[in-house]
Design a protein around this motif. Structure first.
Motif, PDB file in Angstrom:
ATOM      1  N   ASN A  36       2.561   7.076  -6.903  1.00 19.56           N
ATOM      2  CA  ASN A  36       1.734   8.208  -7.339  1.00 19.56           C
ATOM      3  C   ASN A  36       0.998   7.942  -8.658  1.00 19.56           C
TER       4      ASN A  36
ATOM      5  N   GLU B 116       1.163   4.055  -3.047  1.00 20.55           N
ATOM      6  CA  GLU B 116       0.914   5.479  -2.818  1.00 20.55           C
ATOM      7  C   GLU B 116       2.085   6.327  -3.296  1.00 20.55           C
TER       8      GLU B 116
ATOM      9  N   LYS C 126       0.826  -1.208   0.000  1.00 21.59           N
ATOM     10  CA  LYS C 126       0.000   0.000   0.000  1.00 21.59           C
ATOM     11  C   LYS C 126       0.858   1.255   0.000  1.00 21.59           C
ATOM     12  N   LYS C 127       1.907   1.273   0.828  1.00 18.55           N
ATOM     13  CA  LYS C 127       2.786   2.444   0.886  1.00 18.55           C
ATOM     14  C   LYS C 127       3.513   2.655  -0.441  1.00 18.55           C
TER      15      LYS C 127
END
Length: 327
Positions: free
Chosen positions: A261, A258, A254-255
């Motif tokens: 982008n 993110e 998930k990180k």
């Protein structure tokens, strides 16, 4: 090969394929059908289940069937070919410049896409229904691969920078986790005046993302404790899959997603538009043959309302709302 058999084989390889995974490839081909102009779209929509499920067949040939010629069709280790200006323009020229081992090790993806385009154009000219469908679906797979940055890099799995596992994490695990939120509507297919230029522009654009992708992952891994990067077993060791690869934690995925982008979604959308545009270009270059007589009128009539409904959903970016969605 019947759709159910294709789906069965696809499930077998889905856990270890290094090529967008089933999630990515099927969505790319399916959405590409929806991005076609109406004259071509009706025929492709009549066979959208086949086009979708056959998207994974090149990986079946590569992994499950172990076709010796299949492997280098999926990648292009661009750094190992020297300066861009020195790269051969055609497959024939490449075979003259490099030996078979070099090409097998470093890939032939851009040249193979061009060869596939020539074959698809001929299939359209001949109005060969089976060849059109097989070649178009396969071409969609390779165009999809050409939009995965690490398919264009010698550091294809982070093995040169202590980032092993990044390949399948980026192109398989991230889409599995997050593709349901992607809005995969794209502009209608357009005509490529110069197929050769279109292919190499695509490869160069994708390759430009390889190092940024690796840099983002490297920075995040360095800043994250190992027991948060990977899942751990009961003994506190990194959990391994049945293929002996480290299993990334969903939190790390998930990180990374993110911090990328939108890169994965963006590349998938580029692949959809390019796939539809290559199909359309081959059809135009074949003289825009009328394909309406390749299917029984009753088939087209039966699919007419579903196509209209699915187009409305597609334009909203709701790929998973397609009536023909079988995921």
């Amino acid at each position: 090969m019947r759709p159910k058999l294709i789906a069965f084989f696809a499930l077998i390889i889905g856990f270890f394929t290094l090529s967008w995974g089933i999630v990515g490839h099927e969505r790319i081909n399916k959405a590409a059908v929806m991005a076609l102009p109406q004259q071509l779209q009706v025929f492709f929509y009549n066979h959208i289940d086949f086009i979708t499920q056959e998207a994974s067949v090149p990986d079946i040939r590569k992994y499950a069937l172990n076709y010796k010629d299949e492997n280098p069709r999926h990648y292009f280790d661009m750094e190992n070919f020297g300066s861009v200006d020195s790269i051969p323009q055609t497959m024939e020229a490449a075979k003259k410049k490099y030996d078979a081992k070099f090409l097998n090790d470093n890939g032939i993806l851009p040249w193979y896409i061009e060869d596939m385009m020539a074959k698809l154009t001929k299939a359209f000219k001949d109005k060969n229904r089976a060849e059109i469908l097989f070649l178009a679906a396969d071409l969609g797979h390779y165009v999809g691969d050409a939009h995965m940055p690490l398919h264009t890099s010698a550091n294809h799995d982070g093995q040169l920078s202590d980032q092993k596992g990044i390949h399948s994490l980026w192109e398989s695990r991230l889409p599995e986790l997050f593709a349901k939120n992607y809005k995969l509507n794209v502009p209608q297919a357009h005509y490529y005046e110069d197929v050769h230029k279109a292919v190499w522009d695509m490869i160069n654009d994708t390759h430009s993302l390889a190092q940024p992708l690796l840099d983002i992952d490297k920075k995040l891994r360095t800043a994250t404790p190992e027991n948060q990067v990977f899942k751990m077993d009961t003994d506190g060791k990194v959990l391994k899959s049945k293929y002996n690869t480290a299993v990334f934690s969903e939190d790390y995925a998930k990180k990374l997603h993110e911090q990328l982008n939108g890169m994965v979604e963006s590349q998938m959308k580029k692949a959809i538009e390019a796939t539809a545009s290559f199909w359309y270009t081959a059809w135009v270059n074949a003289g825009k043959p009328d394909l309406s007589d390749l299917d029984a009128p009753s088939v087209t009539q039966r699919n007419n309302q579903a196509l209209k409904d699915d187009l409305l959903l597609f334009k909203k970016g709701d790929l998973f709302g397609l009536k023909n969605q079988n995921d």
